[in-house]
Design a protein around this motif. Structure first.
Motif, mmCIF file in Angstrom:
data_model
loop_
_atom_site.group_PDB
_atom_site.id
_atom_site.type_symbol
_atom_site.label_atom_id
_atom_site.label_comp_id
_atom_site.label_asym_id
_atom_site.label_seq_id
_atom_site.Cartn_x
_atom_site.Cartn_y
_atom_site.Cartn_z
ATOM 1 N N ASP A 242 46.988 -49.716 -6.794
ATOM 2 C CA ASP A 242 48.185 -50.527 -6.559
ATOM 3 C C ASP A 242 48.560 -50.655 -5.086
ATOM 4 O O ASP A 242 49.518 -51.352 -4.751
ATOM 5 C CB ASP A 242 49.379 -49.987 -7.347
ATOM 6 C CG ASP A 242 50.437 -51.051 -7.609
ATOM 7 O OD1 ASP A 242 50.047 -52.188 -7.948
ATOM 8 O OD2 ASP A 242 51.632 -50.768 -7.467
ATOM 9 N N GLU A 291 40.949 -58.199 -9.134
ATOM 10 C CA GLU A 291 41.204 -57.043 -9.993
ATOM 11 C C GLU A 291 42.019 -57.456 -11.219
ATOM 12 O O GLU A 291 41.721 -57.054 -12.352
ATOM 13 C CB GLU A 291 41.967 -55.974 -9.212
ATOM 14 C CG GLU A 291 41.138 -55.228 -8.181
ATOM 15 C CD GLU A 291 41.981 -54.224 -7.414
ATOM 16 O OE1 GLU A 291 43.216 -54.192 -7.630
ATOM 17 O OE2 GLU A 291 41.419 -53.474 -6.602
ATOM 18 N N VAL A 292 43.051 -58.252 -10.992
ATOM 19 C CA VAL A 292 43.926 -58.681 -12.087
ATOM 20 C C VAL A 292 43.148 -59.516 -13.101
ATOM 21 O O VAL A 292 43.272 -59.322 -14.319
ATOM 22 C CB VAL A 292 45.126 -59.471 -11.530
ATOM 23 C CG1 VAL A 292 45.906 -60.151 -12.658
ATOM 24 C CG2 VAL A 292 46.047 -58.556 -10.738
ATOM 25 N N ALA A 294 39.868 -59.591 -13.637
ATOM 26 C CA ALA A 294 38.866 -58.785 -14.330
ATOM 27 C C ALA A 294 39.514 -57.966 -15.451
ATOM 28 O O ALA A 294 38.990 -57.895 -16.569
ATOM 29 C CB ALA A 294 38.149 -57.864 -13.340
ATOM 30 N N ASP A 295 40.662 -57.360 -15.157
ATOM 31 C CA ASP A 295 41.364 -56.577 -16.182
ATOM 32 C C ASP A 295 41.821 -57.474 -17.328
ATOM 33 O O ASP A 295 41.724 -57.097 -18.509
ATOM 34 C CB ASP A 295 42.577 -55.872 -15.570
ATOM 35 C CG ASP A 295 42.180 -54.724 -14.651
ATOM 36 O OD1 ASP A 295 41.015 -54.295 -14.716
ATOM 37 O OD2 ASP A 295 43.038 -54.282 -13.870
ATOM 38 N N ARG A 296 42.314 -58.657 -16.999
ATOM 39 C CA ARG A 296 42.820 -59.568 -18.026
ATOM 40 C C ARG A 296 41.699 -60.001 -18.970
ATOM 41 O O ARG A 296 41.850 -59.989 -20.198
ATOM 42 C CB ARG A 296 43.459 -60.781 -17.349
ATOM 43 C CG ARG A 296 44.199 -61.723 -18.297
ATOM 44 C CD ARG A 296 44.739 -62.936 -17.554
ATOM 45 N NE ARG A 296 45.607 -63.724 -18.388
ATOM 46 C CZ ARG A 296 46.930 -63.643 -18.415
ATOM 47 N NH1 ARG A 296 47.544 -62.773 -17.639
ATOM 48 N NH2 ARG A 296 47.645 -64.425 -19.215
ATOM 49 N N THR A 298 38.725 -58.583 -19.425
ATOM 50 C CA THR A 298 38.148 -57.443 -20.145
ATOM 51 C C THR A 298 39.020 -57.062 -21.340
ATOM 52 O O THR A 298 38.516 -56.781 -22.440
ATOM 53 C CB THR A 298 37.997 -56.240 -19.204
ATOM 54 O OG1 THR A 298 37.117 -56.599 -18.124
ATOM 55 C CG2 THR A 298 37.422 -55.042 -19.935
ATOM 56 N N THR A 299 40.335 -57.055 -21.124
ATOM 57 C CA THR A 299 41.260 -56.729 -22.215
ATOM 58 C C THR A 299 41.152 -57.744 -23.343
ATOM 59 O O THR A 299 41.141 -57.382 -24.531
ATOM 60 C CB THR A 299 42.699 -56.679 -21.682
ATOM 61 O OG1 THR A 299 42.791 -55.666 -20.668
ATOM 62 C CG2 THR A 299 43.688 -56.367 -22.799
ATOM 63 N N ASP A 302 37.852 -57.210 -25.217
ATOM 64 C CA ASP A 302 37.887 -55.995 -26.045
ATOM 65 C C ASP A 302 38.683 -56.204 -27.329
ATOM 66 O O ASP A 302 38.448 -55.509 -28.336
ATOM 67 C CB ASP A 302 38.484 -54.830 -25.259
ATOM 68 C CG ASP A 302 37.567 -54.352 -24.135
ATOM 69 O OD1 ASP A 302 36.370 -54.709 -24.165
ATOM 70 O OD2 ASP A 302 38.051 -53.641 -23.239
ATOM 71 N N THR A 318 31.017 -58.111 -16.612
ATOM 72 C CA THR A 318 30.869 -56.966 -15.705
ATOM 73 C C THR A 318 30.162 -57.373 -14.422
ATOM 74 O O THR A 318 30.562 -56.968 -13.318
ATOM 75 C CB THR A 318 30.087 -55.841 -16.398
ATOM 76 O OG1 THR A 318 30.800 -55.408 -17.557
ATOM 77 C CG2 THR A 318 29.893 -54.660 -15.467
ATOM 78 N N ALA A 321 32.547 -59.214 -12.184
ATOM 79 C CA ALA A 321 33.493 -58.317 -11.517
ATOM 80 C C ALA A 321 32.798 -57.503 -10.424
ATOM 81 O O ALA A 321 33.332 -57.334 -9.323
ATOM 82 C CB ALA A 321 34.139 -57.385 -12.543
ATOM 83 N N ASP A 443 48.157 -66.499 -13.900
ATOM 84 C CA ASP A 443 46.965 -65.697 -14.202
ATOM 85 C C ASP A 443 46.159 -66.321 -15.342
ATOM 86 O O ASP A 443 44.920 -66.284 -15.332
ATOM 87 C CB ASP A 443 47.360 -64.265 -14.576
ATOM 88 C CG ASP A 443 47.861 -63.466 -13.383
ATOM 89 O OD1 ASP A 443 47.628 -63.897 -12.237
ATOM 90 O OD2 ASP A 443 48.506 -62.421 -13.606
#
Length: 499
Positions: A242, A291-292, A294-296, A298-299, A302, A318, A321, A443
């Protein structure tokens, strides 16, 4: 190669300098005498003590089990992060980089030498596991620059073992206080050495006076953002979670302040600084945005049932990212650049000799409220325009512009909070909620762009694009729900604005 260690310790003073028996305190079953250790540390700083002013310590130490270079960052009272590097004759580059935002072009010179005779005891539990280390240090301090002198004292130090329970320190302190031992008045050996060997011993400069004029309030807020930039620099270099986001926010806050309060600060002078802040925010945004996203993605992936994942979608995501992980190396280069350091110097110069306009000397309430209301009106126009557009790319762009203006309005309200009170706090809260919703929407826009690109690559490789389309649809539906919520959220924000 430098490594890091979290250090949790407390320092004490005692008239007789002794250490009471700590056996039986909590889980302490025995106390093992480890003998006397001779430590010799030279502390480095600039001649105007920039590191000490920020409670940072940089030393080269010999003796003991951890000889080498040590850089300590304050985390909380009694808690510091210690960065270590192997022993050498000069400050290691990996450590010098972590203090560059404060040192700039100043030389790091030997400032104080501390020689300590450390009588060490290990506090062990019933199984012989180390719980903490207690020591009695006899310290001799010598100032190495200027006409300063020497000092000598004895202190007690209790340091928690790695992964130890901090509650143990409270129990040990209770026993120490009962024996007449009191907490040290100085936060560190270096702080005490600097105070006791200084030629005039006047201590640190007094804290700035409470802001009174409009200019005082604006400069206080701008100064806080400059301080945040400098303080977050080493955290960004270390990859602390962060930290990039927080540094980017500080950069945007500083730039917004210069753009909003033009009645207080002359924009003809601050304009070039604002342009450089915009550049820095852009550089910081590259890694953060990736980063944001990639996390979005990936979530979202999943959350899909395995039967709906057609082809090597996780592997492609992957790889996408990973290909962007080089952004951190680029960002470190930015922080080492002459341009970035010149920006920090420019902020210092602006704060030291601010280009104040006539309104800067007025009472803050009316002047600051006028600037905040101006941002409010611009935001209102942007929101009304965006909400009148049909869903699609044009509305997406309009909402993105409104989001940027909402952030600026929020920062303006923050800067004016001390002067305007409850209305500014309400506006700040309303703008935070609005920007969160608009940020989520943006986003989703960026996620759909990435999904289109990944689908095109997969199709060209002869793979199924089904899952990318499914994810795209999910992001599109989410954006539609957010857009449906916007009128109500904007109405709530409008209530704060009118209030």
């Amino acid at each position: 190669m430098a490594d890091a260690k979290r250090e949790i310790e407390r320092k004490y003073e005692s008239d007789d300098g002794g250490l009471p028996d700590l056996t039986g305190v909590g889980p302490v079953a025995s106390v093992l005498d480890r003998g006397l250790v001779e430590l010799d540390a030279t502390y480095y700083d600039t001649t105007d003590e920039r590191l000490a002013a920020a409670s940072l310590t940089l030393r080269r130490r010999t003796g003991g089990s951890d000889a080498g270079w040590h850089l300590k960052f304050p985390v909380a009272p009694g808690v510091r992060d210690e960065i270590r590097a192997p022993l050498g004759d000069t400050v290691p580059e990996q450590i010098a980089a972590l203090v560059r935002s404060r040192v700039r072009d100043r030389a790091l010179v030997p400032l104080v030498r501390l020689r300590s005779a450390r009588d060490v005891r290990h506090l062990l539990d019933a199984r012989g596991t180390l719980l903490a280390e207690a020591s009695v240090d006899t310290v001799t301090a010598e100032r190495l620059t200027g006409p300063g002198g020497t000092a000598r004292w004895t202190e007690i130090e209790v340091e928690l073992a790695d992964d130890g329970d901090p509650a143990l320190l409270d129990r040990l302190e209770k026993r120490l206080r009962a024996a007449g031992v009191r907490p040290s008045a100085a936060p560190s050996k270096l702080a005490r050495a600097l105070a006791e060997t200084a030629p005039d011993r006047t201590g640190r400069p007094a804290a700035p006076a409470a802001p009174e004029t409009a200019g005082d309030h604006v400069l206080a807020y701008l100064r806080a953002q400059r301080d945040a930039l400098v303080a977050l620099d080493p955290a960004v270099r270390r990859g602390i979670p962060d930290s990039v986001h927080r540094m980017r926010v500080a950069t945007r806050r500083a730039r917004s302040t210069l753009r909003t309060f033009t009645g207080v600060l002359d924009r003809a002078v601050t304009g070039p600084v604002g342009a450089e802040l915009k550049w820095l925010a852009g550089e910081l945004g590259t890694e953060r945005d990736q980063e944001v996203l990639a996390d979005r993605l990936t979530t979202a992936l999943d959350a899909l049932p395995p039967a709906l994942v057609a082809g090597p979608v996780p592997e492609r995501l992957t790889a996408w990212a990973e290909a962007r992980r080089g952004a951190h190396a680029h960002l470190t280069g930015v922080l080492d650049s002459r341009r970035y350091l010149a920006l920090l110097d420019a902020l210092d110069a602006l704060l030291d000799d601010p280009p104040l306009r006539r309104a800067a000397g007025r009472k803050p309430k009316k002047t600051l409220a006028k600037a905040v209301r101006k941002d409010e009106r611009k935001l209102t126009a942007l929101m009304e325009h965006a909400l009148a557009l049909p869903p699609g790319q044009e509305r997406d762009r309009a909402l993105h512009e409104a989001r940027k203006k909402a952030k600026r309005t929020r920062y303006a309200a923050e800067a004016a909070t001390e002067a305007l009170g409850a209305p500014a706090r309400a506006l700040t809260k309303a703008m935070k909620g609005l920007t969160t919703l608009l940020g989520d929407h943006q986003d989703s826009v960026m996620a759909r762009r990435v999904l289109r690109e990944l689908a095109a690559v997969a199709h060209a490789a002869g793979e199924s694009a089904f899952t990318y389309g499914l994810l795209y649809g999910g992001q599109e539906s989410h954006a539609a729900r957010l857009e449906a919520e916007l009128p109500g959220r904007w109405k709530e924000a409008g209530t704060a604005l009118s209030g």
